[in-house]
Design a protein around this motif. Structure first.
Motif, PDB file in Angstrom:
ATOM      1  N   SER A 129       2.600   1.475 -10.428  1.00  0.00           N
ATOM      2  CA  SER A 129       2.406   0.357 -11.470  1.00  0.00           C
ATOM      3  C   SER A 129       1.801  -0.630 -10.413  1.00  0.00           C
ATOM      4  N   ILE A 130       1.051  -1.862 -10.772  1.00  0.00           N
ATOM      5  CA  ILE A 130       0.537  -2.853  -9.835  1.00  0.00           C
ATOM      6  C   ILE A 130      -0.045  -4.028 -11.070  1.00  0.00           C
ATOM      7  N   ALA A 131       0.260  -5.043 -10.487  1.00  0.00           N
ATOM      8  CA  ALA A 131      -0.180  -6.423 -11.249  1.00  0.00           C
ATOM      9  C   ALA A 131      -1.654  -6.157 -11.312  1.00  0.00           C
ATOM     10  N   ARG A 132      -2.359  -6.345 -12.412  1.00  0.00           N
ATOM     11  CA  ARG A 132      -3.606  -6.581 -12.769  1.00  0.00           C
ATOM     12  C   ARG A 132      -4.578  -7.535 -11.685  1.00  0.00           C
ATOM     13  N   ARG A 133      -3.995  -8.412 -11.407  1.00  0.00           N
ATOM     14  CA  ARG A 133      -4.593  -9.318 -10.562  1.00  0.00           C
ATOM     15  C   ARG A 133      -4.787  -8.929  -9.076  1.00  0.00           C
ATOM     16  N   LYS A 134      -4.115  -7.869  -8.762  1.00  0.00           N
ATOM     17  CA  LYS A 134      -4.409  -7.194  -7.363  1.00  0.00           C
ATOM     18  C   LYS A 134      -5.180  -6.010  -7.591  1.00  0.00           C
ATOM     19  N   LEU A 135      -5.491  -5.511  -8.837  1.00  0.00           N
ATOM     20  CA  LEU A 135      -6.044  -4.141  -8.925  1.00  0.00           C
ATOM     21  C   LEU A 135      -7.468  -3.834  -8.384  1.00  0.00           C
ATOM     22  N   GLU A 136      -8.356  -4.865  -8.406  1.00  0.00           N
ATOM     23  CA  GLU A 136      -9.748  -4.855  -7.661  1.00  0.00           C
ATOM     24  C   GLU A 136      -9.282  -4.613  -6.621  1.00  0.00           C
ATOM     25  N   GLY A 137      -8.644  -5.354  -5.462  1.00  0.00           N
ATOM     26  CA  GLY A 137      -8.607  -5.123  -4.064  1.00  0.00           C
ATOM     27  C   GLY A 137      -7.969  -3.854  -3.802  1.00  0.00           C
ATOM     28  N   PHE A 138      -6.800  -3.426  -4.690  1.00  0.00           N
ATOM     29  CA  PHE A 138      -5.993  -2.223  -4.651  1.00  0.00           C
ATOM     30  C   PHE A 138      -7.076  -0.855  -4.594  1.00  0.00           C
ATOM     31  N   ARG A 139      -8.132  -1.024  -5.778  1.00  0.00           N
ATOM     32  CA  ARG A 139      -8.880   0.159  -5.780  1.00  0.00           C
ATOM     33  C   ARG A 139      -9.774   0.392  -4.546  1.00  0.00           C
ATOM     34  N   GLN A 140     -10.383  -0.831  -3.958  1.00  0.00           N
ATOM     35  CA  GLN A 140     -11.216  -0.849  -2.875  1.00  0.00           C
ATOM     36  C   GLN A 140     -10.452  -0.163  -1.567  1.00  0.00           C
ATOM     37  N   LEU A 141      -9.239  -0.570  -1.630  1.00  0.00           N
ATOM     38  CA  LEU A 141      -8.721   0.043  -0.449  1.00  0.00           C
ATOM     39  C   LEU A 141      -8.216   1.481  -0.611  1.00  0.00           C
ATOM     40  N   MET A 142      -7.753   2.031  -1.853  1.00  0.00           N
ATOM     41  CA  MET A 142      -7.753   3.269  -2.011  1.00  0.00           C
ATOM     42  C   MET A 142      -9.156   4.145  -1.734  1.00  0.00           C
ATOM     43  N   ASP A 143     -10.260   3.639  -2.242  1.00  0.00           N
ATOM     44  CA  ASP A 143     -11.497   4.305  -2.079  1.00  0.00           C
ATOM     45  C   ASP A 143     -11.632   4.364  -0.428  1.00  0.00           C
ATOM     46  N   LYS A 144     -11.170   3.451   0.511  1.00  0.00           N
ATOM     47  CA  LYS A 144     -11.451   3.573   1.690  1.00  0.00           C
ATOM     48  C   LYS A 144     -10.303   4.681   2.448  1.00  0.00           C
ATOM     49  N   LYS A 145      -9.192   4.788   1.692  1.00  0.00           N
ATOM     50  CA  LYS A 145      -8.420   5.929   2.111  1.00  0.00           C
ATOM     51  C   LYS A 145      -8.717   7.403   1.463  1.00  0.00           C
ATOM     52  N   ARG A 146      -9.708   7.517   0.630  1.00  0.00           N
ATOM     53  CA  ARG A 146     -10.045   8.682   0.003  1.00  0.00           C
ATOM     54  C   ARG A 146      -9.118   8.903  -0.779  1.00  0.00           C
ATOM     55  N   LEU A 147      -8.557   8.051  -1.659  1.00  0.00           N
ATOM     56  CA  LEU A 147      -7.478   8.246  -2.609  1.00  0.00           C
ATOM     57  C   LEU A 147      -8.067   7.851  -4.173  1.00  0.00           C
ATOM     58  N   ARG A 148      -7.769   8.377  -4.911  1.00  0.00           N
ATOM     59  CA  ARG A 148      -8.220   7.993  -6.430  1.00  0.00           C
ATOM     60  C   ARG A 148      -7.166   7.372  -7.111  1.00  0.00           C
ATOM     61  N   PHE A 149      -7.422   6.397  -7.816  1.00  0.00           N
ATOM     62  CA  PHE A 149      -6.534   5.676  -8.719  1.00  0.00           C
ATOM     63  C   PHE A 149      -6.741   5.856 -10.256  1.00  0.00           C
ATOM     64  N   GLU A 150      -6.051   6.217 -10.986  1.00  0.00           N
ATOM     65  CA  GLU A 150      -6.610   6.336 -12.301  1.00  0.00           C
ATOM     66  C   GLU A 150      -5.763   5.829 -13.268  1.00  0.00           C
ATOM     67  N   GLU A 151      -6.218   4.835 -13.962  1.00  0.00           N
ATOM     68  CA  GLU A 151      -5.313   3.794 -14.866  1.00  0.00           C
ATOM     69  C   GLU A 151      -4.932   4.557 -16.025  1.00  0.00           C
ATOM     70  N   LEU A 152      -3.754   4.726 -16.505  1.00  0.00           N
ATOM     71  CA  LEU A 152      -3.335   5.135 -17.714  1.00  0.00           C
ATOM     72  C   LEU A 152      -3.197   4.394 -18.944  1.00  0.00           C
ATOM     73  N   LYS A 153      -2.582   2.888 -18.431  1.00  0.00           N
ATOM     74  CA  LYS A 153      -2.555   2.052 -19.499  1.00  0.00           C
ATOM     75  C   LYS A 153      -2.408   0.571 -18.771  1.00  0.00           C
ATOM     76  N   GLN A 154      -2.650  -0.440 -19.509  1.00  0.00           N
ATOM     77  CA  GLN A 154      -2.203  -1.664 -19.092  1.00  0.00           C
ATOM     78  C   GLN A 154      -1.155  -2.341 -19.921  1.00  0.00           C
ATOM     79  N   VAL A 155       0.056  -2.729 -19.480  1.00  0.00           N
ATOM     80  CA  VAL A 155       1.073  -3.130 -20.238  1.00  0.00           C
ATOM     81  C   VAL A 155       1.371  -4.714 -20.015  1.00  0.00           C
ATOM     82  N   SER A 156       1.868  -5.487 -21.017  1.00  0.00           N
ATOM     83  CA  SER A 156       2.395  -6.769 -20.638  1.00  0.00           C
ATOM     84  C   SER A 156       3.787  -6.822 -19.925  1.00  0.00           C
TER      85      SER A 156
END
Length: 301
Positions: A143-170
């Motif tokens: 799980s990760i705070a939504r405000r950090k999600l964009e930067g996290f996706r970019q980092l994972m892309d560089k590491k050749r990992l894929r992040f798949e979101e299942l749900k956003q919750v409060s």
């Protein structure tokens, strides 16, 4: 040319530096550098540009990287064939989560066919990334705070990992029966600075006040309890000593506890999983993801 050289080369590219690759491979930076240098000498080409901040592929290195990744993937599948003789692999890691652990147990009890070969661990994000690179696990539930999600996706892309979101919750506030807020049906975000919250390491428990809202509790007169124990955190909350930030997917809400929604805040928590970009999941792991997705998406929160 040895398979070990290709592994060190691919890991160095994925991690972005020899130092990070050495940490992931449980070896030393000079050993990684020496191994890749030997690979370059064997091939007679320069694969990586060395910089103070890390390494970057040369043009010819890009093609070698693609071929090396394919070779390692095929070798991994051959090893998986051997493992499948004794069991269907299900190898995953998660932040400490009673809910994910419960779902994993339910999945195992419902599985039919070839016996499962399960490896489940609870880890920090850094450890999960290393486990994925070393092929010790194939899935990381996070799980990760939504405000950090964009930067996290970019980092994972560089590491050749894929992040798949299942749900956003409060985010929710977990309180016990003895806590003054137990009867509340909702909590204003502004209240969070006036209650005692259990402090947990953000790399092990990513859903807390600091990581979700970008702040911490520092007011005078409040309890300040820090722990990396999910059990102690639950006990402190159940006894009304402190409360904690979380979301119901991470914890089984017991009868003597309540999860109260935090309102007047647009903060969200993204729930999902990490895997390698190369599609090397077993049948059991793919079925588990479908099982997990159904349960998380069907939650009312």
């Amino acid at each position: 040319m040895e398979l070990k050289q290709l592994q060190y080369f691919v890991t160095s590219v994925d991690m972005g530096s020899f130092k990070k690759a050495a940490d992931a491979l449980y070896t030393t930076q000079p050993h990684v550098s020496k191994t890749i240098k030997a690979l370059e000498e064997d091939l007679g080409i320069c694969l990586l540009e060395r910089h103070a901040t890390g390494v970057r592929l040369t043009e010819v290195g890009k093609q070698v990287y693609a071929d090396a990744s394919d070779i390692l993937l095929k070798c991994g599948k051959l090893a998986q064939l051997e493992q499948t003789r004794s069991g269907q692999p299900l190898r995953l890691s998660s932040y400490p989560s009673a809910y994910i652990a419960t779902l994993t147990a339910q999945f195992c009890s419902q599985w039919e066919g070839v016996p499962l070969d399960v490896m489940y661990c609870e880890s920090r994000m850094e450890d999960m990334l290393q486990q994925l690179h070393r092929h010790e696990i194939d899935l990381a539930i996070i799980s990760i705070a939504r405000r950090k999600l964009e930067g996290f996706r970019q980092l994972m892309d560089k590491k050749r990992l894929r992040f798949e979101e299942l749900k956003q919750v409060s985010p929710y506030l977990f309180v016990g029966q003895k806590h003054p807020l137990f009867q509340e049906t909702k909590i204003d975000a502004s209240v969070l600075n006036s209650v005692s919250l259990v402090q947990t390491p953000p790399d092990l428990f990513p859903v807390n006040l600091q990581t979700v809202f970008g702040q911490d509790t520092t007011a005078d007169g409040l309890h300040r309890i820090e722990t990396n124990s999910i059990y102690l955190s639950q006990c402190l909350t159940k006894h009304g000593i402190v409360c904690r930030i979380g979301c119901p997917w991470m914890d089984t809400v017991e009868p003597d506890m309540r999860a109260i929604p935090i309102v007047h805040s647009d903060e969200k928590i993204s729930v999902g999983y990490l895997c390698r970009k190369r599609n090397d999941l077993s049948d059991a792991e793919q079925t588990f993801l479908q099982f997990l997705e159904v349960h998380i998406k069907n939650q009312s929160t």
